[in-house]
Design a protein around this motif. Structure first.
Motif, mmCIF file in Angstrom:
data_model
loop_
_atom_site.group_PDB
_atom_site.id
_atom_site.type_symbol
_atom_site.label_atom_id
_atom_site.label_comp_id
_atom_site.label_asym_id
_atom_site.label_seq_id
_atom_site.Cartn_x
_atom_site.Cartn_y
_atom_site.Cartn_z
ATOM 1 N N VAL A 47 18.202 -36.590 -5.620
ATOM 2 C CA VAL A 47 17.411 -35.797 -4.674
ATOM 3 C C VAL A 47 18.288 -34.744 -4.008
ATOM 4 C CG1 VAL A 47 16.043 -35.847 -2.547
ATOM 5 C CG2 VAL A 47 15.765 -37.660 -4.248
ATOM 6 N N LEU A 48 19.503 -35.112 -3.638
ATOM 7 C CA LEU A 48 20.419 -34.153 -3.026
ATOM 8 C C LEU A 48 20.749 -33.023 -3.990
ATOM 9 C CD1 LEU A 48 22.174 -33.361 -0.633
ATOM 10 C CD2 LEU A 48 23.980 -34.838 -1.540
ATOM 11 N N ASN A 49 20.877 -33.364 -5.248
ATOM 12 C CA ASN A 49 21.118 -32.358 -6.276
ATOM 13 C C ASN A 49 19.972 -31.350 -6.338
ATOM 14 O OD1 ASN A 49 20.982 -32.014 -9.721
ATOM 15 N ND2 ASN A 49 22.795 -31.429 -8.600
ATOM 16 N N GLU A 50 18.737 -31.846 -6.274
ATOM 17 C CA GLU A 50 17.567 -30.967 -6.307
ATOM 18 C C GLU A 50 17.415 -30.195 -4.996
ATOM 19 O OE1 GLU A 50 16.056 -30.342 -9.004
ATOM 20 O OE2 GLU A 50 17.173 -31.911 -10.074
ATOM 21 N N LEU A 51 17.845 -30.792 -3.881
ATOM 22 C CA LEU A 51 17.798 -30.075 -2.608
ATOM 23 C C LEU A 51 18.728 -28.869 -2.640
ATOM 24 C CD1 LEU A 51 16.986 -29.766 0.365
ATOM 25 C CD2 LEU A 51 18.802 -31.402 0.951
ATOM 26 N N THR A 52 19.893 -29.033 -3.257
ATOM 27 C CA THR A 52 20.815 -27.901 -3.398
ATOM 28 C C THR A 52 20.163 -26.761 -4.158
ATOM 29 O OG1 THR A 52 22.704 -29.423 -3.401
ATOM 30 C CG2 THR A 52 23.073 -27.198 -4.259
ATOM 31 N N GLN A 53 19.470 -27.097 -5.263
ATOM 32 C CA GLN A 53 18.756 -26.082 -6.034
ATOM 33 C C GLN A 53 17.643 -25.443 -5.194
ATOM 34 O OE1 GLN A 53 18.859 -24.823 -9.603
ATOM 35 N NE2 GLN A 53 17.762 -23.423 -8.242
ATOM 36 N N SER B 191 26.822 -21.601 -13.052
ATOM 37 C CA SER B 191 25.916 -21.909 -11.942
ATOM 38 C C SER B 191 24.964 -20.768 -11.616
ATOM 39 C CB SER B 191 26.736 -22.258 -10.689
ATOM 40 O OG SER B 191 27.579 -21.189 -10.341
ATOM 41 N N LEU B 192 25.140 -19.620 -12.241
ATOM 42 C CA LEU B 192 24.197 -18.515 -12.038
ATOM 43 C C LEU B 192 22.791 -18.917 -12.467
ATOM 44 C CD1 LEU B 192 23.980 -15.560 -11.122
ATOM 45 C CD2 LEU B 192 24.412 -14.874 -13.491
ATOM 46 N N TRP B 193 22.709 -19.914 -13.343
ATOM 47 C CA TRP B 193 21.394 -20.401 -13.772
ATOM 48 C C TRP B 193 20.617 -21.041 -12.636
ATOM 49 C CZ3 TRP B 193 18.734 -18.904 -17.711
ATOM 50 C CH2 TRP B 193 19.388 -18.427 -18.841
ATOM 51 N N GLN B 194 21.296 -21.442 -11.562
ATOM 52 C CA GLN B 194 20.587 -21.962 -10.401
ATOM 53 C C GLN B 194 19.662 -20.910 -9.800
ATOM 54 O OE1 GLN B 194 24.120 -23.808 -8.196
ATOM 55 N NE2 GLN B 194 22.491 -25.275 -7.803
ATOM 56 N N ILE B 195 20.014 -19.633 -9.957
ATOM 57 C CA ILE B 195 19.178 -18.544 -9.466
ATOM 58 C C ILE B 195 18.240 -18.047 -10.566
ATOM 59 C CG2 ILE B 195 19.210 -16.201 -8.530
ATOM 60 C CD1 ILE B 195 21.895 -16.825 -7.270
ATOM 61 N N LEU B 196 18.753 -17.951 -11.789
ATOM 62 C CA LEU B 196 17.956 -17.411 -12.885
ATOM 63 C C LEU B 196 16.791 -18.316 -13.260
ATOM 64 C CD1 LEU B 196 20.741 -16.018 -15.265
ATOM 65 C CD2 LEU B 196 19.225 -14.733 -13.742
ATOM 66 N N THR B 197 16.995 -19.630 -13.222
ATOM 67 C CA THR B 197 15.933 -20.556 -13.648
ATOM 68 C C THR B 197 14.663 -20.403 -12.817
ATOM 69 O OG1 THR B 197 17.537 -22.143 -14.523
ATOM 70 C CG2 THR B 197 15.338 -22.973 -14.007
ATOM 71 N N PRO B 198 14.710 -20.459 -11.487
ATOM 72 C CA PRO B 198 13.462 -20.285 -10.728
ATOM 73 C C PRO B 198 12.852 -18.897 -10.894
ATOM 74 C CG PRO B 198 15.359 -20.347 -9.248
ATOM 75 C CD PRO B 198 15.844 -20.777 -10.589
ATOM 76 N N ILE B 199 13.696 -17.861 -11.060
ATOM 77 C CA ILE B 199 13.166 -16.507 -11.247
ATOM 78 C C ILE B 199 12.401 -16.417 -12.559
ATOM 79 C CG2 ILE B 199 13.796 -14.106 -11.654
ATOM 80 C CD1 ILE B 199 16.082 -14.422 -9.734
#
Length: 296
Positions: free
Chosen positions: A142-148, A64-72
């Motif tokens: 949509v909820l999944n994307e809101l979490t991201q 799940s670290l990719w949740q932070i790495l992807t937008p960066i």
């Protein structure tokens, strides 16, 4: 010689079902009943969204670290391409936060639409096996994307706090994201229905959203560019009607001091209008085809 069914007058299955109070399982319920049933499945929506998030990163070594790495990483690519090579960062204070806010807001809507357009097609076996409001699936996406988005926004707040300091205006991010979520739910329901019956939509959407990306003032200050170009006032008003531009604008107002002085006109009013229009229209449009999903 007549059969027992004919003698008792029960040879017609439809008449027999009606006499015993039976109805079609795929019959579309009234809108009010559908809404109440959808609300009763809210726990399923949350659980399904969590399961999708876990499955998305389960095979990756960093998880799940990719949740932070992807937008960066996405922001780094756009910063190099537009901020450095094309020079769009010139004249914009704290361009990193300016760019990140635009990318995060746009990506939230973009991914909700593109992923949601496949939400029913990818779950046909579930739809054909169980009876439940079909809107639960696109809502879970949509909820999944809101979490991201919340993870990305947390990262953005850290960056803005370190560069510009903390401000009470940050609280305006909450209603801004709430309005965008309403809009995302509406457009996701629309594309979920269209994508179910027109499979080519999922192939076309990336081109549509890419064009939308470049027209939404993500890499540059849209009001400043129009002012510098001496564009007529009506041009600014027309471009400000773009819902993504409005949502980006109200988020930037909440976070960046410089953007308070250079903003799109009536962005809050436009954001509110788009949110309610999209939510109501999308929900009704999706509901009207409830009895057709999963057939064929």
């Amino acid at each position: 010689m007549s059969t027992a069914a004919e003698q008792t007058g029960t040879s017609d299955p439809a008449a027999m079902a009606e006499r015993h109070g039976l109805s079609k399982s795929s019959l579309r319920p009234p809108l009010g009943s559908y809404t109440r049933e959808l609300w009763s499945r809210r726990q399923f929506i949350v659980s399904y969204a969590r399961a999708r998030t876990y499955a998305l990163y389960a095979g990756a070594r960093l998880g799940s670290l990719w949740q932070i790495l992807t937008p960066i990483l996405n922001a780094a690519v756009y910063y190099l391409a537009f901020g450095v090579l094309l020079g769009t960062k010139n004249g914009i204070d704290n361009y990193v936060a300016f760019l990140l806010s635009g990318i995060f807001v746009f990506t939230y809507t973009q991914r909700s639409m593109t992923e949601g357009s496949r939400s029913l097609a990818l779950n046909l076996s579930l739809i054909r096996t169980l009876h439940f409001p079909r809107a639960t699936l696109p809502l879970a996406y949509v909820l999944n994307e809101l979490t991201q988005m919340l993870v990305s926004m947390g990262l953005l707040l850290v960056i803005v706090g370190l560069t510009d300091g903390i401000s009470p205006r940050w609280l305006l991010v909450i209603p801004a994201l709430f309005l965008q979520t309403m809009f995302n739910v509406g457009v996701t329901l629309i594309f979920a229905r269209v994508g179910t019956f027109v499979s080519d939509v999922s192939q076309l959407l990336p081109f549509v959203t890419r064009t939308w990306l470049y027209a939404s003032g993500i890499f540059f200050s849209l009001p400043a560019k129009l002012t510098q170009a001496d564009a007529p006032g009506w041009v600014i008003h027309v471009l400000s009607l773009n819902p993504i531009s409005a949502y980006i604008d109200i988020v930037r107002r909440a976070l960046l001091d410089e953007h308070v002085k250079n903003q799109l006109p009536h962005a809050w009013a436009i954001s509110i209008a788009w949110s309610f229009i999209a939510l109501v229209a999308g929900f009704v449009y999706f509901w009207r085809a409830e009895d057709r999903y999963g057939r064929g």
